[in-house]
Design a protein around this motif. Structure first.
Motif, PDB file in Angstrom:
ATOM      1  N   LEU A   1       1.632  13.040  -8.147  1.00  0.00           N
ATOM      2  CA  LEU A   1       1.137  14.376  -7.788  1.00  0.00           C
ATOM      3  C   LEU A   1       2.242  15.418  -7.984  1.00  0.00           C
ATOM      4  O   LEU A   1       2.011  16.480  -8.570  1.00  0.00           O
ATOM      5  CB  LEU A   1       0.685  14.393  -6.328  1.00  0.00           C
TER       6      LEU A   1
ATOM      7  N   LEU B   1      -4.873  10.019   2.546  1.00  0.00           N
ATOM      8  CA  LEU B   1      -4.044   8.844   2.814  1.00  0.00           C
ATOM      9  C   LEU B   1      -4.546   8.114   4.049  1.00  0.00           C
ATOM     10  O   LEU B   1      -4.712   6.898   4.050  1.00  0.00           O
ATOM     11  CB  LEU B   1      -2.596   9.286   3.004  1.00  0.00           C
TER      12      LEU B   1
ATOM     13  N   LEU C   1      -8.748   0.454   4.305  1.00  0.00           N
ATOM     14  CA  LEU C   1      -8.132  -0.836   4.004  1.00  0.00           C
ATOM     15  C   LEU C   1      -7.916  -1.634   5.290  1.00  0.00           C
ATOM     16  O   LEU C   1      -8.060  -2.842   5.321  1.00  0.00           O
ATOM     17  CB  LEU C   1      -6.811  -0.632   3.259  1.00  0.00           C
TER      18      LEU C   1
ATOM     19  N   ILE D   1       1.575   7.349  -6.116  1.00  0.00           N
ATOM     20  CA  ILE D   1       0.566   8.398  -6.309  1.00  0.00           C
ATOM     21  C   ILE D   1       1.155   9.760  -5.924  1.00  0.00           C
ATOM     22  O   ILE D   1       0.959  10.757  -6.633  1.00  0.00           O
ATOM     23  CB  ILE D   1      -0.706   8.081  -5.489  1.00  0.00           C
ATOM     24  N   ALA D   2       1.913   9.769  -4.817  1.00  0.00           N
ATOM     25  CA  ALA D   2       2.528  11.032  -4.366  1.00  0.00           C
ATOM     26  C   ALA D   2       3.499  11.555  -5.419  1.00  0.00           C
ATOM     27  O   ALA D   2       3.515  12.751  -5.738  1.00  0.00           O
ATOM     28  CB  ALA D   2       3.237  10.809  -3.043  1.00  0.00           C
TER      29      ALA D   2
ATOM     30  N   ILE E   1     -11.430  17.670  -5.670  1.00  0.00           N
ATOM     31  CA  ILE E   1     -11.329  18.455  -4.429  1.00  0.00           C
ATOM     32  C   ILE E   1     -11.987  19.820  -4.615  1.00  0.00           C
ATOM     33  O   ILE E   1     -12.777  20.268  -3.787  1.00  0.00           O
ATOM     34  CB  ILE E   1      -9.853  18.588  -3.984  1.00  0.00           C
TER      35      ILE E   1
ATOM     36  N   MET F   1       1.014   4.264  -2.603  1.00  0.00           N
ATOM     37  CA  MET F   1       0.815   5.652  -2.150  1.00  0.00           C
ATOM     38  C   MET F   1       1.991   6.542  -2.579  1.00  0.00           C
ATOM     39  O   MET F   1       1.800   7.695  -2.959  1.00  0.00           O
ATOM     40  CB  MET F   1       0.664   5.696  -0.621  1.00  0.00           C
TER      41      MET F   1
ATOM     42  N   MET G   1      -1.138  19.757   1.165  1.00  0.00           N
ATOM     43  CA  MET G   1      -0.537  18.607   1.837  1.00  0.00           C
ATOM     44  C   MET G   1      -1.498  18.015   2.859  1.00  0.00           C
ATOM     45  O   MET G   1      -1.563  16.810   3.049  1.00  0.00           O
ATOM     46  CB  MET G   1       0.763  19.082   2.490  1.00  0.00           C
TER      47      MET G   1
ATOM     48  N   PHE H   1      -0.126  22.064  -4.761  1.00  0.00           N
ATOM     49  CA  PHE H   1       0.937  22.532  -3.874  1.00  0.00           C
ATOM     50  C   PHE H   1       1.498  23.854  -4.406  1.00  0.00           C
ATOM     51  O   PHE H   1       2.305  23.836  -5.339  1.00  0.00           O
ATOM     52  CB  PHE H   1       2.063  21.496  -3.782  1.00  0.00           C
TER      53      PHE H   1
ATOM     54  N   ARG I   1      -4.663  18.006   2.727  1.00  0.00           N
ATOM     55  CA  ARG I   1      -5.700  17.252   2.008  1.00  0.00           C
ATOM     56  C   ARG I   1      -5.204  15.857   1.687  1.00  0.00           C
ATOM     57  O   ARG I   1      -5.890  14.867   1.862  1.00  0.00           O
ATOM     58  CB  ARG I   1      -6.062  17.967   0.707  1.00  0.00           C
ATOM     59  N   PHE I   2      -3.944  15.800   1.232  1.00  0.00           N
ATOM     60  CA  PHE I   2      -3.375  14.521   0.836  1.00  0.00           C
ATOM     61  C   PHE I   2      -3.221  13.610   2.047  1.00  0.00           C
ATOM     62  O   PHE I   2      -3.532  12.416   1.986  1.00  0.00           O
ATOM     63  CB  PHE I   2      -2.025  14.756   0.157  1.00  0.00           C
TER      64      PHE I   2
ATOM     65  N   LEU J   1       0.832  -1.211   0.000  1.00  0.00           N
ATOM     66  CA  LEU J   1       0.000   0.000   0.000  1.00  0.00           C
ATOM     67  C   LEU J   1       0.867   1.262   0.000  1.00  0.00           C
ATOM     68  O   LEU J   1       0.583   2.232  -0.707  1.00  0.00           O
ATOM     69  CB  LEU J   1      -0.903  -0.029   1.238  1.00  0.00           C
TER      70      LEU J   1
ATOM     71  N   LEU K   1      -8.089  14.228  -9.186  1.00  0.00           N
ATOM     72  CA  LEU K   1      -8.110  14.490  -7.735  1.00  0.00           C
ATOM     73  C   LEU K   1      -8.270  15.989  -7.464  1.00  0.00           C
ATOM     74  O   LEU K   1      -9.094  16.401  -6.640  1.00  0.00           O
ATOM     75  CB  LEU K   1      -6.826  13.966  -7.090  1.00  0.00           C
TER      76      LEU K   1
END
Lengths: 487, 215
Positions: A301, B8, B15, A297-298, A403, A294, B1, A313, B3-4, A290, A399
């Motif tokens: 971004l 997460l 999960l 994904i980061a 948002i 992640m 940040m 950002f 928000r992320f 996971l 995303l």
């Protein structure tokens, strides 16, 4: 105890109940005005309370609405500004690309025009000058009739010479005419060239004109947003709702992709971090898988931020170009490494699955069959393992959209909810007040007998009072009349 | 940040919520009766062991021991293993285990006596050492104990938190004459296991083993 109380006045229940009823009605009649006051003041207080609460919700809704409007307009303004900027860039590139050749085209057209002028001037017909000796010849010709044969011969010779000279002059004229025609013929491609150049310029100018119209349209939209017009707000809100649904749908697809990715790397991860260790309620291998997803994904971004596609950002967007490029290279490199890592994990998963399958077959006592073209799913898994991280990188775009639109749509929905609460509270307040009025009527209905008696008595008393007043008036009038008569 | 980070954490919680139960480690000790004619039944035991190998996972333990004249001994353990945390190693361990069991079954010799109590005691010690969450002793026997003269086995066996499952308790010829013999044998073992703090089960239908192991 209750039965004793009920039968306090008589052993017979109906009689006792009747006494209780009479006493109750009497008590209610005596306390009527206080009870009315109590009901009125209570219902009034409850109504005021609800109205106050409704007012608070209304104020909150108004504030939220105003804030939402600001945000919607701000987002809309940013979007239109970007559109206008993009259109200007297009115009700029159009001008640079097409109109940069304008001076050269102008030179070409000028040259062509000069050439045309030259050709034209060379094609002007020069009328042959009349020979100056025509009159002399004419005189000689007149005298020639009477002259001797020698003179006639001379004259014939002259005639022949002249005829020849005339023919030569005519030939020369024809030649020069042909030359002029040639020159005019040569002008045709030049004309065509000039026409082509001009139509090219016209097309470019038309293109710029089209872009200008688009910019005008965007400018109108921009002005509408700047003036905070309701139509603009409604349009932007509707656009936000659409965006929310679309981005939500794409996010769901991305989550499914993430789930596939997770399944692809979770098993081989247990080969690295162990299959039995736990991190809270989850297996460490699952957490590690996971985390990898992640991180991907980061990185995605950050990559999208570095490319200035998204603006989640501000610190990355505000970086100078060199720094941004460095960040772009770093994130892309990490993403590529992770993709390679995932591809190898996917391959390992396939090997483990094969091994497990072989073991199961062996334990079941069946013959181990090696499937043909087994390499196809292996390669497929590796390819998916490599591609999915890059695909997940694009999650940043929906995303951001999600948002932004979620904030707007939820803000509006919450505002609607507050307004609904406001209306409900007002309605409840009014209902409570009405209930107070109805209660008063019901109260009076219960004590209608004493009330009727009271009305009757007060009516009789009024009547009596009136009669008394009338009588008094008559008595008062009598002495006056007597006095009048006496006087 | 922010928000992320929020997103997460939400994903992690979601999960985590999906997989809230911690997997329990299992430890299985199988006793194989090798006395008299019961060795003929060992091919069934082999299938059960194969099933166990296919079912048990990383972190689980499995041991197979024979019941012979004096079973309270390490020497009677045919094969034992605690599966590694890495799946690839687990597969290798299972292969090695299977080979050793196959070799044992192909070369097993009948023992003169049947010391079931010693075997159960040995199993209990092994299982307690593994510290597994779930401990199971599978007794593949007719449960008729026949001890060497002088061996003392009439005491309570410590079996706290251990399931003792009697498998394939075949009816002896005498059982058919008087079924009370069979019932008495089973009841006696049930009493002993319960006395020791364990849980007793009889599974003559091997199809039900799946429920026991998977559950």
């Amino acid at each position: 105890m209750n039965t004793e109380m009920l039968l306090l006045w008589s052993d017979q229940l109906p009689v006792s109940l009747a006494v209780w009823l009479v006493l109750l009605v009497l008590a209610m009649y005596l306390g009527r005005s206080q009870a009315h006051l109590l009901i009125m003041s209570t219902s009034g207080a409850v109504r005021t309370l609800f109205r106050l609460a409704a007012r608070s919700f209304n104020l909150l809704a108004m504030r939220l609405n105003s804030r939402n409007k600001e945000i919607i307009l701000s987002h809309g303004r940013d979007a239109v500004e970007k559109k206008i900027e993009r259109e200007f860039h297009r115009v700029n590139s159009l001008v640079k690309k097409d109109l940069s050749g304008y001076p050269a085209a102008q030179r070409k057209i000028n040259d062509a025009i000069e050439k045309i002028e030259e050709d034209f001037s060379s094609s002007i017909e020069a009328p042959p000058l009349p020979p100056s000796w025509v009159e002399g010849v004419d005189t000689i010709a007149k005298t020639a009739k009477a002259a001797d044969p020698t003179v006639t011969l001379i004259l014939e010779n002259i005639n022949q010479s002249l005829t020849k000279a005339q023919k030569e002059a005519l030939d020369e004229y024809r030649r020069s005419s042909q030359g002029r025609h040639e020159a005019l013929k040569n002008m045709l491609p030049t004309w065509r060239n000039v026409s082509q150049q001009l139509s090219e310029i016209n097309k470019n100018v038309d293109g710029i004109e089209g872009q200008a119209k688009v910019i005008d349209k965007h400018m109108q939209e921009y002005e509408s947003i700047r003036n905070s017009e309701d139509t603009a707000v409604r349009k932007l809100l509707s656009s936000s709702v659409t965006q929310l649904f679309i981005s939500g749908l794409v996010l769901i697809i991305a989550i499914m992709g993430g789930f596939i990715n997770f399944q692809l790397i979770a098993l081989p991860m247990s080969e690295m971090v162990g299959g039995t260790s736990q991190l809270g309620p989850m297996k460490t291998a699952d957490v590690a898988a996971l985390v990898i997803i992640m991180v991907e994904i980061a990185m995605g971004l950050f990559l999208m931020e570095s490319l200035r596609i998204t603006h989640l950002f501000p610190i990355i967007s505000s970086m100078d170009d060199n720094m941004r490029k460095k960040m772009l290279i770093i994130t892309l490199s990490i993403l590529t490494i992770l993709a390679g890592f995932e591809a190898s994990l996917a391959y390992m998963r396939d090997l483990l699955a094969l091994d497990r399958e072989a073991l199961t077959q062996s334990l079941a006592g069946s013959e181990i069959i090696s499937a043909e073209f087994r390499w196809i799913p292996s390669v497929g898994q590796m390819v998916i393992g490599f591609i999915l991280p890059f695909t997940l990188a694009f999650i940043a775009i929906p995303l951001e959209s999600f948002i932004q639109s979620f904030r707007t749509v939820m803000g509006t929905a919450f505002c609607q909810l507050l307004q609904m609460i406001d209306v409900t509270f007002r309605m409840v307040g009014n209902i409570v007040q009405r209930c107070g009025h109805i209660l008063i009527r019901v109260y009076d209905l219960i004590i209608f007998i004493p009330l009727e008696v009271e009305n009757h008595l007060s009516g009789r008393k009024l009547k009596m009072d009136k009669i008394k007043i009338d009588k008094d008036a008559e008595v008062d009038q009598l002495p006056v009349l007597t006095e009048e008569k006496l006087s | 940040m922010k928000r992320f980070a929020l997103l997460l954490s939400v994903v992690v919680i979601m999960l985590g919520g999906c997989n809230a139960e911690k997997p329990k480690t299992k430890s299985v000790y199988m006793l194989l009766d090798t006395s008299g004619t019961y060795t003929k039944e060992l091919d069934k035991a082999q299938k059960i062991i194969n099933y166990l190998l296919a079912t048990l996972n990383s972190g689980d333990s499995l041991a197979v021991a024979r019941i012979d004249s004096g079973s309270f001994s390490e020497k009677d353990i045919v094969s034992k293993v605690t599966f590694d945390t890495r799946p690839s190693v687990v597969s290798d361990q299972k292969r090695v285990f299977k080979r050793s069991i196959d070799n044992f079954i192909s070369s097993v010799k009948s023992s003169s006596y049947t010391d079931i109590t010693g075997g159960v005691l040995q199993a209990s010690e092994f299982l307690n050492e593994t510290r597994a969450d779930e401990k199971i002793i599978l007794v593949f026997s007719d449960l008729k104990e026949d001890l060497v003269k002088g061996h003392v086995r009439d005491f309570s066996i410590p079996l706290v938190d251990i399931k003792v499952v009697a498998l394939n308790v075949t009816k002896l010829r005498s059982d058919n004459v008087d079924p009370r013999h069979y019932l008495n044998r089973v009841a006696k073992w049930q009493e002993r296991v319960n006395q020791g703090g364990g849980k007793w089960l009889v599974l003559n239908d091997l199809e039900r083993l799946e429920r026991l192991i998977a559950g």
